[in-house]
Scaffold this active site. Structure first.
Site, mmCIF file in Angstrom:
data_model
loop_
_atom_site.group_PDB
_atom_site.id
_atom_site.type_symbol
_atom_site.label_atom_id
_atom_site.label_comp_id
_atom_site.label_asym_id
_atom_site.label_seq_id
_atom_site.Cartn_x
_atom_site.Cartn_y
_atom_site.Cartn_z
ATOM 1 N N SER A 25 0.826 -1.209 0.000
ATOM 2 C CA SER A 25 0.000 0.000 0.000
ATOM 3 C C SER A 25 0.860 1.260 0.000
ATOM 4 O O SER A 25 0.620 2.194 -0.779
ATOM 5 C CB SER A 25 -0.917 0.009 1.228
ATOM 6 O OG SER A 25 -1.843 -1.043 1.172
ATOM 7 N N ARG A 129 -13.979 -5.684 -12.707
ATOM 8 C CA ARG A 129 -13.936 -4.832 -11.519
ATOM 9 C C ARG A 129 -14.261 -3.390 -11.913
ATOM 10 O O ARG A 129 -13.618 -2.809 -12.788
ATOM 11 C CB ARG A 129 -12.566 -4.924 -10.834
ATOM 12 C CG ARG A 129 -12.254 -6.326 -10.353
ATOM 13 C CD ARG A 129 -10.890 -6.419 -9.685
ATOM 14 N NE ARG A 129 -10.843 -5.704 -8.422
ATOM 15 C CZ ARG A 129 -9.783 -5.673 -7.628
ATOM 16 N NH1 ARG A 129 -8.683 -6.323 -7.978
ATOM 17 N NH2 ARG A 129 -9.801 -5.003 -6.487
ATOM 18 N N SER A 176 -14.461 2.395 -2.834
ATOM 19 C CA SER A 176 -13.073 2.029 -2.584
ATOM 20 C C SER A 176 -12.233 3.280 -2.342
ATOM 21 O O SER A 176 -12.295 4.247 -3.111
ATOM 22 C CB SER A 176 -12.509 1.255 -3.781
ATOM 23 O OG SER A 176 -11.108 1.108 -3.651
ATOM 24 N N ASP A 320 -8.849 -5.435 4.324
ATOM 25 C CA ASP A 320 -7.884 -6.455 3.913
ATOM 26 C C ASP A 320 -7.528 -7.422 5.036
ATOM 27 O O ASP A 320 -6.896 -8.452 4.795
ATOM 28 C CB ASP A 320 -6.608 -5.803 3.362
ATOM 29 C CG ASP A 320 -6.792 -5.277 1.950
ATOM 30 O OD1 ASP A 320 -7.807 -5.622 1.306
ATOM 31 O OD2 ASP A 320 -5.928 -4.509 1.484
#
Length: 439
Positions: A25, A129, A176, A320
């Protein structure tokens, strides 16, 4: 893809030191900052996760014409999975990011303002997606983007010719966080800067805060008043960004400690003041008797006897970690309730369905009621052998791997899927005393 593997762990004691790779990330954000700064910002401790390696190859090639020609990810359209991609009889450069969702979102914003004309595509799963919210926001700003196949989904034809029309964008907070981050990363390079108005509750807030903190390290200032984040047009500073080891990867070691009888682990480089939202795993796993002591330049994990009392886990800020925590609860027969799992259905796979399928192999049900999920362990059993399907999802493989501590023989399909974020995972398990056997 490597063959399936068998995991075994004869002893339920774990005592070792594990050096984790850099945070995917943090690294992905830092690489975009490096590229947007045109090299004024340097990134160190780049993650060896496949997604980060791919993104580094693409973005660092942008700083060197020779590198562009040699980048494996940047291919001419004749090599694209989709076949020839042409416009007005012109062959276009294709950037294929495979299954890397973060790269898709970040590069969409990057190329929208870069002046380049590219086709941005990915794997078949990537084409399923959604990306329409980000494309709509970029079009509102002035980007010239078309869909190549299905509206709202990759591949994208990014045409260049960006002319900013407005500095104000409104975006839903429950989408998101990568959409929001993609816009924030390019904000300082926009002629008019950016005012990003977040509507409703902001999910995954730590990821947005991580982005802003890393931009600040690179000299980019911001203001966050009420629900509006403002970044003026400004220059990046000359600096270096060091990528901290990956707390998401650390979560699997917390899970291993939780399912062990005895565990003492040292994870160098991790700090108590991390930018990573997934560092909350230490707090979560304290409920399972895992203590975290920060000293000697890292964190020591230790298993201590403790009754589990926490029944509700809200994962909205750390989605996550959801698979890891759900599997630990299931393995321990702890009938917990989970909220904040809304984004799991549009990840590398539908992670809710995947969890339900695989937990069912040991008699555990994950029951969905609206936006609340409850574990039912009333029919749980421990099989002598269990095979885990990974669904092309790295986190499915790693979240279920700790079950080898309670299941005598655990087979994991498509083991190389972990390369996406933690290529050394199986090797590190061997260091910790697990048997890792090719099938």
């Amino acid at each position: 893809m490597k063959p399936n593997i068998i995991l075994r762990k004869n002893s339920k004691t774990v005592n070792t030191t594990i050096q984790l790779t850099g945070s995917k990330s943090e690294c992905n954000r830092a690489l975009v900052i490096e590229a947007l700064s045109q090299g004024r910002v340097k990134v160190t401790n780049v993650s060896d996760a496949a997604d980060a390696v791919l993104l580094a190859g693409i973005l660092r090639s942008e700083l060197s014409e020779a590198g562009v020609q040699n980048s494996e990810a940047r291919t001419q359209n004749s090599e694209s999975e989709s076949g020839p991609l042409t416009t007005d009889n012109r062959q276009l450069t294709t950037v294929n990011i495979g299954p890397a969702g973060t790269a898709m979102r970040f590069l969409t914003a990057y190329y929208a303002i870069s002046g380049e004309e590219v086709i941005l595509t990915g794997s078949e799963r990537m084409k399923q997606r959604p990306i329409g919210i980000l494309v709509d926001a970029l079009r509102t700003l002035g980007a010239n983007i078309d869909y190549v196949e299905q509206d709202g989904y990759p591949p994208l034809h990014i045409k260049g010719g960006f002319e900013q029309k407005t500095d104000l964008i409104s975006i839903q907070g429950n989408i998101s966080s990568q959409y929001i981050t993609a816009l924030l990363l390019i904000a300082a390079r926009l002629p008019q800067g950016l005012r990003l108005q977040i509507e409703g509750e902001l999910t995954s807030r730590p990821y947005v805060e991580m982005t802003l903190s890393m931009l600040q390290q690179a000299g980019i200032q911001h203001q966050w008043e009420d629900n509006v984040i403002s970044i003026a047009s400004q220059e990046f500073a000359e600096t270096s960004i060091w990528v901290e080891p990956d707390w998401s990867a650390a979560s699997y070691w917390y899970a291993i400690a939780a399912l062990s009888d005895e565990a003492e682990l040292f994870l160098p480089g991790l700090t108590s003041y991390s930018l990573q939202g997934d560092s909350v795993i230490g707090e979560i796993m304290a409920n399972f008797g895992i203590t975290s002591q920060f000293k000697d330049g890292g964190v020591y994990l230790k298993k201590e006897p403790k009754p589990i009392v926490r029944k509700i886990f809200d994962m909205i800020q750390c989605p996550d970690l959801a698979q890891t925590v759900v599997v630990v609860c299931a393995a321990l027969g702890h009938e917990a309730t989970f909220t904040g799992l809304e984004t799991l259905k549009i990840k590398e796979t539908d992670r809710i369905a995947a969890l339900q399928n695989e937990l069912g192999k040991m008699g555990v049900k994950l029951i969905e009621k609206g936006q609340v999920y409850k574990l039912d362990c009333s029919e749980k059993f421990i099989p002598q052998k269990m095979t885990i399907k990974t669904y092309e999802d790295h986190r499915m493989a790693m979240a279920f791997a700790p079950l080898a501590l309670i299941i005598p023989e655990l087979e994991v399909e498509e083991a190389a899927v972990v390369d996406k974020s933690y290529p050394a995972f199986w090797t590190d398990l061997e260091k910790a005393g697990f048997e890792v056997l090719d099938v």
